[in-house]
Motif scaffolding. Structure first.
Motif, PDB file in Angstrom:
ATOM      1  N   TRP A  78     -30.819 108.634 -47.587  1.00  0.00           N
ATOM      2  CA  TRP A  78     -29.969 109.182 -48.113  1.00  0.00           C
ATOM      3  C   TRP A  78     -28.774 108.992 -46.401  1.00  0.00           C
ATOM      4  O   TRP A  78     -29.098 109.213 -45.172  1.00  0.00           O
ATOM      5  CB  TRP A  78     -29.934 110.017 -47.971  1.00  0.00           C
ATOM      6  N   ASP A  79     -27.339 108.965 -46.847  1.00  0.00           N
ATOM      7  CA  ASP A  79     -26.215 109.032 -45.657  1.00  0.00           C
ATOM      8  C   ASP A  79     -25.267 110.019 -45.961  1.00  0.00           C
ATOM      9  O   ASP A  79     -24.605 109.360 -47.194  1.00  0.00           O
ATOM     10  CB  ASP A  79     -26.161 107.564 -45.440  1.00  0.00           C
ATOM     11  N   TYR A  89     -22.069 105.657 -49.698  1.00  0.00           N
ATOM     12  CA  TYR A  89     -22.975 104.983 -50.708  1.00  0.00           C
ATOM     13  C   TYR A  89     -22.219 103.310 -50.063  1.00  0.00           C
ATOM     14  O   TYR A  89     -21.445 102.812 -50.209  1.00  0.00           O
ATOM     15  CB  TYR A  89     -22.808 104.933 -52.147  1.00  0.00           C
ATOM     16  N   GLU A  90     -23.408 103.254 -48.847  1.00  0.00           N
ATOM     17  CA  GLU A  90     -23.129 101.795 -48.425  1.00  0.00           C
ATOM     18  C   GLU A  90     -23.595 100.345 -49.265  1.00  0.00           C
ATOM     19  O   GLU A  90     -22.685  99.691 -49.118  1.00  0.00           O
ATOM     20  CB  GLU A  90     -23.154 101.511 -47.065  1.00  0.00           C
ATOM     21  N   TRP A  97     -30.399 105.749 -56.636  1.00  0.00           N
ATOM     22  CA  TRP A  97     -31.600 105.274 -57.938  1.00  0.00           C
ATOM     23  C   TRP A  97     -33.048 104.661 -57.537  1.00  0.00           C
ATOM     24  O   TRP A  97     -33.975 105.381 -57.229  1.00  0.00           O
ATOM     25  CB  TRP A  97     -30.842 104.014 -58.962  1.00  0.00           C
ATOM     26  N   ALA A  98     -32.411 103.768 -55.966  1.00  0.00           N
ATOM     27  CA  ALA A  98     -33.880 102.958 -55.363  1.00  0.00           C
ATOM     28  C   ALA A  98     -34.249 104.380 -54.251  1.00  0.00           C
ATOM     29  O   ALA A  98     -35.495 104.502 -54.309  1.00  0.00           O
ATOM     30  CB  ALA A  98     -32.617 102.596 -53.210  1.00  0.00           C
ATOM     31  N   TRP A  99     -33.832 105.893 -54.118  1.00  0.00           N
ATOM     32  CA  TRP A  99     -34.589 106.941 -53.472  1.00  0.00           C
ATOM     33  C   TRP A  99     -35.116 107.454 -54.882  1.00  0.00           C
ATOM     34  O   TRP A  99     -36.272 107.462 -54.562  1.00  0.00           O
ATOM     35  CB  TRP A  99     -33.356 108.144 -53.223  1.00  0.00           C
ATOM     36  N   MET A 100     -34.815 107.822 -56.224  1.00  0.00           N
ATOM     37  CA  MET A 100     -35.905 108.165 -56.259  1.00  0.00           C
ATOM     38  C   MET A 100     -36.889 107.173 -56.924  1.00  0.00           C
ATOM     39  O   MET A 100     -37.988 107.594 -57.811  1.00  0.00           O
ATOM     40  CB  MET A 100     -35.199 108.686 -58.006  1.00  0.00           C
ATOM     41  N   ILE A 105     -42.212 106.722 -57.519  1.00  0.00           N
ATOM     42  CA  ILE A 105     -43.955 105.947 -57.391  1.00  0.00           C
ATOM     43  C   ILE A 105     -44.544 107.161 -56.975  1.00  0.00           C
ATOM     44  O   ILE A 105     -46.256 107.223 -57.293  1.00  0.00           O
ATOM     45  CB  ILE A 105     -43.258 104.677 -56.962  1.00  0.00           C
ATOM     46  N   SER A 106     -44.014 108.207 -56.131  1.00  0.00           N
ATOM     47  CA  SER A 106     -45.312 108.796 -55.302  1.00  0.00           C
ATOM     48  C   SER A 106     -45.917 109.518 -55.565  1.00  0.00           C
ATOM     49  O   SER A 106     -46.729 110.390 -55.242  1.00  0.00           O
ATOM     50  CB  SER A 106     -44.825 108.936 -53.439  1.00  0.00           C
ATOM     51  N   ILE A 107     -44.575 110.812 -56.728  1.00  0.00           N
ATOM     52  CA  ILE A 107     -45.901 111.532 -57.005  1.00  0.00           C
ATOM     53  C   ILE A 107     -45.513 111.509 -58.681  1.00  0.00           C
ATOM     54  O   ILE A 107     -46.432 112.950 -58.818  1.00  0.00           O
ATOM     55  CB  ILE A 107     -44.896 112.601 -56.875  1.00  0.00           C
TER      56      ILE A 107
END
Length: 116
Positions: A78-79, A89-90, A97-100, A105-107
Motif C-alpha cells: 500500500w502506498d 494506485y500505481e 485486491w493484491a493486498w487482500m 491466504i495467510s489467515i
C-alpha cells in the motif's frame, strides 16, 4: 503513436495471446427485478453471457512465468501520499485486491488449500 492501429488489431492480439493453462469460464445473467409499467427497456428481458478467466489462476500463471523474472515487484504493498493520506494506485501490486489475497491466504483456512 498508439500501440495498435485499430480495435481489430487489438482484438486480434488479445485473441492470439497464449493464456497458459487458464481455462475460460462463463455465466449467464438476466435481470430478475421488477419491470416498470408500460414500455419495458429491452435489456430487462435479455440474457447476457459473461466470459472470464479466474483471477487467481491468471496471477498464479503470471508469477510462475520465468519471463517476468526481474520485471516487476511480486510483493503487494500500500502506498499513501504524505500530505493527504490518500492511497496511491500505481500498478497491480499496489491495489487492494493484491493486498487482500495475501491477507486472506495467510489467515483464512479455506484459502490455504487454494493457494498456488
Amino acid at each position: 503513436m498508439p500501440p495498435f492501429a485499430d480495435h481489430k488489431e487489438l482484438y486480434n492480439t488479445i485473441d492470439t495471446t497464449p493464456l497458459g493453462n487458464v481455462p475460460w469460464d462463463s455465466f449467464k445473467l438476466k435481470y430478475s427485478g421488477e419491470h416498470p409499467m408500460g414500455a419495458v427497456p429491452p435489456w430487462m428481458d435479455q440474457t447476457y453471457e459473461f466470459w472470464f478467466c479466474p483471477a487467481h489462476s491468471l496471477i498464479a500463471d503470471m508469477l510462475a512465468n520465468t519471463e517476468f523474472n526481474s520485471e516487476f515487484n511480486y510483493t503487494p504493498y500500500w502506498d499513501f501520499s504524505k500530505d493527504s493520506k490518500k492511497q496511491w494506485y500505481e500498478n497491480f501490486m499496489s491495489g487492494d485486491w493484491a493486498w487482500m489475497q495475501v491477507i486472506c491466504i495467510s489467515i483464512c483456512p479455506c484459502m490455504k488449500a487454494h493457494a498456488p
